[in-house]
Design a protein around this motif. Structure first.
Motif, PDB file in Angstrom:
ATOM      1  N   ILE A   1       0.855  -1.198   0.000  1.00 25.49           N
ATOM      2  CA  ILE A   1       0.000   0.000   0.000  1.00 25.49           C
ATOM      3  C   ILE A   1       0.880   1.234   0.000  1.00 25.49           C
ATOM      4  O   ILE A   1       1.764   1.385   0.853  1.00 25.49           O
ATOM      5  CB  ILE A   1      -0.941   0.029   1.221  1.00 25.49           C
TER       6      ILE A   1
ATOM      7  N   ASP B   1      -7.249  -0.475  -2.149  1.00 30.46           N
ATOM      8  CA  ASP B   1      -6.442  -0.637  -0.942  1.00 30.46           C
ATOM      9  C   ASP B   1      -7.270  -0.823   0.334  1.00 30.46           C
ATOM     10  O   ASP B   1      -6.770  -1.403   1.298  1.00 30.46           O
ATOM     11  CB  ASP B   1      -5.525   0.582  -0.767  1.00 30.46           C
TER      12      ASP B   1
ATOM     13  N   LYS C   1      -7.572  -4.402   1.512  1.00 34.86           N
ATOM     14  CA  LYS C   1      -6.310  -4.864   2.089  1.00 34.86           C
ATOM     15  C   LYS C   1      -6.165  -4.404   3.535  1.00 34.86           C
ATOM     16  O   LYS C   1      -5.712  -5.163   4.406  1.00 34.86           O
ATOM     17  CB  LYS C   1      -5.127  -4.350   1.266  1.00 34.86           C
TER      18      LYS C   1
ATOM     19  N   SER D   1      -9.117   4.689   5.958  1.00 33.96           N
ATOM     20  CA  SER D   1      -8.993   4.435   4.516  1.00 33.96           C
ATOM     21  C   SER D   1      -9.743   5.497   3.711  1.00 33.96           C
ATOM     22  O   SER D   1      -9.238   6.000   2.699  1.00 33.96           O
ATOM     23  CB  SER D   1      -9.531   3.040   4.185  1.00 33.96           C
TER      24      SER D   1
ATOM     25  N   PHE E   1      -3.159   6.414  -2.275  1.00 42.86           N
ATOM     26  CA  PHE E   1      -4.091   5.434  -1.721  1.00 42.86           C
ATOM     27  C   PHE E   1      -5.350   5.372  -2.574  1.00 42.86           C
ATOM     28  O   PHE E   1      -5.986   6.390  -2.847  1.00 42.86           O
ATOM     29  CB  PHE E   1      -4.452   5.836  -0.285  1.00 42.86           C
TER      30      PHE E   1
END
Length: 258
Positions: free
Chosen positions: A109, A119, A122, A160, A114
């Motif tokens: 990553i 991602d 993950k 995220s 990003f």
């Protein structure tokens, strides 16, 4: 007229009793989750770690505090007012900040580029594995904090999302700003109040230090000045009294002459 007696509502009493029982259940839930009490404690702890990661103990303590409130007040707290919303914002910002460092350590990553769709799964998968490892390995040890779990699944999702929208550095800045906003909502203390109180506290501290720094000669000089000022005030008061007496005698003599 005789006063009519109000009949107590049995339904209200029953509702209060049910709320108290629920409060006891929440307190037991928190105690069991924080203690090594077998498989049930492991499940509760695993659920808390799954949600908030390293801050699982704080979550259980909050649940216990709500239970104590319900027992003491026999009512359900209003968890959607402005004060509690501020608390939720503070908690969310802490979870995101805890997970920003976690994202840097995940292989494959690039935090600067990003991609949420690519991602984020993950991050969630790595977080889940860390949570399961923590619960299985540290359960008997009674560990209350492990940074490897980050901010749990909640922290992983919002970290995220923020990283995809704001980059990692931007996520840190926004999270700190959100924490400050949540603190203001929860406590009712504004940034201006914090600066004003800090400024007044520094002034008092500096003044207190200056008093202690003074040499014995300066203290002696200050005492002499105070004594001199008191003597001056007493002398002025005596002169004023003398003037009043003289004025009264003159007025008396003038009245006798007339």
């Amino acid at each position: 007229m005789a006063k009519t007696k109000r009949k107590k509502d049995p339904n209200k009493k029953n509702i209060g009793g049910m709320i108290e029982l629920k409060g006891i259940g929440l307190v037991l839930f928190a105690i069991i989750g924080c203690c090594p009490f077998g498989i049930v404690a492991k499940i509760i702890k695993g659920f808390a770690v799954f949600l908030v990661g390293a801050w699982w103990a704080v979550l259980l303590v909050m649940i216990g505090a709500i239970g104590i409130y319900m027992i003491a007040k026999r009512e359900v707290p209003r968890l959607l007012n402005a004060k509690y919303i501020g608390l939720y914002i503070m908690i969310l910002s802490v979870l995101v900040l805890t997970h920003t460092g976690y994202i840097k350590g995940i292989e494959g990553i690039n935090a600067d580029k990003f991609d949420f769709a690519k991602d984020m799964p993950k991050v969630m998968d790595a977080t889940t594995k860390s949570v399961m490892t923590f619960v299985n390995n540290n359960y008997d040890a009674g560990s209350f904090f492990d940074s490897a779990t980050g901010g749990g699944l909640i922290g992983a999702f919002f970290a995220s999302l923020f990283t995809a929208l704001l980059t990692l550095d931007g996520t840190i800045v926004v999270s700190i700003a959100l924490f400050i906003c949540g603190f203001i909502l929860y406590t009712g203390i504004s940034i201006y109040d914090i600066f004003r109180n800090t400024k007044e506290g520094l002034k008092r501290a500096v003044k207190h230090d200056n008093e202690h720094i003074k040499t014995p000669k300066e203290k002696e000089f200050k005492i002499i000045n105070n004594i001199y000022d008191n003597e001056q005030e007493e002398t002025e008061d005596e002169l004023e009294d003398t003037r009043r007496i003289v004025t009264r005698e003159e007025l008396h003599q003038q009245s006798e002459v007339k």
